[in-house]
Motif scaffolding. Structure first.
Motif, PDB file in Angstrom:
ATOM      1  N   UNK A  78      21.902  -5.886  -5.431  1.00 45.14           N
ATOM      2  CA  UNK A  78      21.063  -6.548  -6.425  1.00 45.14           C
ATOM      3  C   UNK A  78      19.962  -7.320  -5.715  1.00 45.14           C
ATOM      4  N   UNK A  79      18.719  -7.042  -6.097  1.00 46.14           N
ATOM      5  CA  UNK A  79      17.549  -7.643  -5.456  1.00 46.14           C
ATOM      6  C   UNK A  79      16.838  -8.530  -6.456  1.00 46.14           C
ATOM      7  N   UNK A  80      16.525  -9.764  -6.061  1.00 45.65           N
ATOM      8  CA  UNK A  80      15.848 -10.710  -6.948  1.00 45.65           C
ATOM      9  C   UNK A  80      14.648 -11.319  -6.227  1.00 45.65           C
ATOM     10  N   UNK A  81      13.442 -10.872  -6.538  1.00 43.56           N
ATOM     11  CA  UNK A  81      12.253 -11.447  -5.906  1.00 43.56           C
ATOM     12  C   UNK A  81      11.828 -12.747  -6.579  1.00 43.56           C
ATOM     13  N   UNK A  82      10.891 -13.428  -5.963  1.00 41.50           N
ATOM     14  CA  UNK A  82      10.235 -14.583  -6.563  1.00 41.50           C
ATOM     15  C   UNK A  82       9.370 -14.093  -7.728  1.00 41.50           C
ATOM     16  N   UNK A  83       8.851 -15.026  -8.533  1.00 39.08           N
ATOM     17  CA  UNK A  83       8.107 -14.650  -9.731  1.00 39.08           C
ATOM     18  C   UNK A  83       6.589 -14.694  -9.555  1.00 39.08           C
ATOM     19  N   UNK A  84       6.118 -15.105  -8.388  1.00 41.45           N
ATOM     20  CA  UNK A  84       4.674 -15.171  -8.163  1.00 41.45           C
ATOM     21  C   UNK A  84       4.418 -15.417  -6.684  1.00 41.45           C
ATOM     22  N   UNK A  85       3.173 -15.227  -6.256  1.00 38.90           N
ATOM     23  CA  UNK A  85       2.795 -15.724  -4.934  1.00 38.90           C
ATOM     24  C   UNK A  85       2.894 -17.256  -4.931  1.00 38.90           C
ATOM     25  N   UNK A  86       2.934 -17.837  -3.752  1.00 41.33           N
ATOM     26  CA  UNK A  86       2.989 -19.301  -3.647  1.00 41.33           C
ATOM     27  C   UNK A  86       2.119 -19.790  -2.491  1.00 41.33           C
ATOM     28  N   UNK A  87       1.551 -20.951  -2.708  1.00 39.92           N
ATOM     29  CA  UNK A  87       0.773 -21.595  -1.658  1.00 39.92           C
ATOM     30  C   UNK A  87      -0.497 -20.871  -1.281  1.00 39.92           C
ATOM     31  N   UNK A  88      -1.140 -20.248  -2.257  1.00 38.56           N
ATOM     32  CA  UNK A  88      -2.360 -19.474  -1.979  1.00 38.56           C
ATOM     33  C   UNK A  88      -3.630 -20.315  -2.062  1.00 38.56           C
ATOM     34  N   UNK A  89      -3.491 -21.577  -2.428  1.00 41.27           N
ATOM     35  CA  UNK A  89      -4.630 -22.501  -2.525  1.00 41.27           C
ATOM     36  C   UNK A  89      -5.704 -22.004  -3.483  1.00 41.27           C
ATOM     37  N   UNK A  90      -5.252 -21.447  -4.608  1.00 41.91           N
ATOM     38  CA  UNK A  90      -6.165 -21.022  -5.656  1.00 41.91           C
ATOM     39  C   UNK A  90      -6.343 -22.177  -6.642  1.00 41.91           C
ATOM     40  N   UNK A  91      -7.571 -22.458  -6.988  1.00 41.52           N
ATOM     41  CA  UNK A  91      -7.837 -23.541  -7.921  1.00 41.52           C
ATOM     42  C   UNK A  91      -7.127 -23.273  -9.245  1.00 41.52           C
ATOM     43  N   UNK A  92      -6.303 -24.212  -9.664  1.00 46.10           N
ATOM     44  CA  UNK A  92      -5.614 -24.110 -10.941  1.00 46.10           C
ATOM     45  C   UNK A  92      -4.249 -23.452 -10.889  1.00 46.10           C
ATOM     46  N   UNK A  93      -3.813 -22.997  -9.713  1.00 51.37           N
ATOM     47  CA  UNK A  93      -2.544 -22.263  -9.680  1.00 51.37           C
ATOM     48  C   UNK A  93      -1.326 -23.128  -9.980  1.00 51.37           C
ATOM     49  N   UNK A  94      -1.441 -24.435  -9.806  1.00 52.28           N
ATOM     50  CA  UNK A  94      -0.302 -25.318 -10.049  1.00 52.28           C
ATOM     51  C   UNK A  94      -0.517 -26.269 -11.224  1.00 52.28           C
ATOM     52  N   UNK A  95      -1.452 -25.939 -12.090  1.00 52.12           N
ATOM     53  CA  UNK A  95      -1.788 -26.863 -13.172  1.00 52.12           C
ATOM     54  C   UNK A  95      -0.895 -26.727 -14.399  1.00 52.12           C
ATOM     55  N   UNK A  96      -0.252 -25.577 -14.600  1.00 54.21           N
ATOM     56  CA  UNK A  96       0.603 -25.405 -15.777  1.00 54.21           C
ATOM     57  C   UNK A  96       1.820 -24.573 -15.420  1.00 54.21           C
TER      58      UNK A  96
END
Length: 293
Positions: A78-96
């Motif tokens: 059983x393989x379970x990946x993360x749900x998104x990239x992380x720490x990409x320094x894209x404006x707004x990626x951590x706002x909601x």
């Protein structure tokens, strides 16, 4: 591609591991969890890909679902990946919480701000399976996908966009018609732009209408008191109607409890899903399948 082992823990005779690697599709480091059952020590096993929902990481499913005993007994990797990239320094990626980090929606973004990193569809359908096939004892001809909420949406579109790739697809409380729900409209407009005709390529209800008819077994469990169902975020009736029109079989089970609460997963749902999937990953269907339908 080099894998860095982050953790390894014994569980029901097998090993629950977490790895990190440099993703080509996502242009960042990604983590995924993989459970190796005892059978994997001596032979190749079916591979089941779990796609998690909004705000989750690779840890949620392996920590809360209680799936390990069923996977061990039935010999499933059983393989379970993360749900998104992380720490990409894209404006707004951590706002909601429902867009950006933890909310990749399993699409390949086309908008300039997101298209370099947010390619979760290609990651879970191409890059990750290639990585798993090359490094772990799995049978690439016996692969299935399942998920929850946003991950249920991901599981459905992965199977519908790739006829014959997956033996079966299953989902807990999936987002079935994202072009018509608030979550989907927000995510798709951000990742794919304002041209709504492009959104349909990642909407299960639209995809099933043009599905070419290759054999596919679909199972959906939905809690009748799920607040997100009542709020119009999930829209399973639209998907069921499209499947009925196309004559594509789908087992839809409306349960007496909400399916969206992670802590309800352990003993009431996951083993049944794993057994259902295993029935279609193995060369012949299990006699136990009739008890699940």
């Amino acid at each position: 591609m080099a894998l860095k082992q982050i953790s390894s823990n014994k569980c029901f005779g097998g090993l629950q591991k977490v790895f990190e690697h440099d993703s080509v599709e996502l242009n960042c480091k990604m983590k995924f969890a993989v459970y190796l059952p005892p059978k994997a020590e001596t032979e190749k096993c079916p591979a089941l890909y779990w796609l998690s929902g909004l705000t989750c990481t690779e840890q949620n499913f392996i920590s809360k679902s209680g799936y390990h005993q069923a996977a061990s007994e039935h010999g499933l990797v059983v393989i379970a990946p993360d749900t998104s990239p992380r720490g990409c320094n894209i404006k707004g990626e951590d706002e909601s919480w429902d867009f950006g980090t933890g909310a990749g929606f399993y699409v390949d973004a086309t908008e300039d701000l997101w298209k370099t990193n947010y390619r979760m569809y290609s990651y879970v359908t191409e890059e990750l399976p290639q990585l798993i096939n090359a490094n772990f004892p799995v049978d690439p001809q016996r692969m299935s996908v399942f998920g929850h909420s946003m991950g249920g949406h991901g599981a459905l579109i992965c199977a519908l966009k790739n006829p014959g790739k997956y033996k079966s697809v299953s989902a807990f409380a999936p987002i079935c018609n994202p072009v018509l729900c608030p979550w989907g409209k927000k995510a798709f407009s951000g990742y794919l732009g304002t041209d709504q005709s492009k959104w349909k390529a990642y909407d299960a209800t639209y995809l099933v209408k043009s599905y070419p008819g290759s054999q596919l077994d679909i199972l959906i469990d939905q809690g009748k008191d799920d607040q997100f169902l009542l709020d119009g975020q999930l829209l399973p009736d639209n998907f069921i109607a499209a499947c009925t029109e196309k004559k594509i079989p789908v087992v839809f089970r409306l349960q007496e409890y909400p399916c969206w609460i992670p802590n309800l997963l352990p003993q009431r749902l996951c083993p049944k899903f794993l057994l259902f999937l295993q029935c279609f990953c193995l060369p012949t269907k299990s006699e136990n399948l009739s008890s699940l339908l």
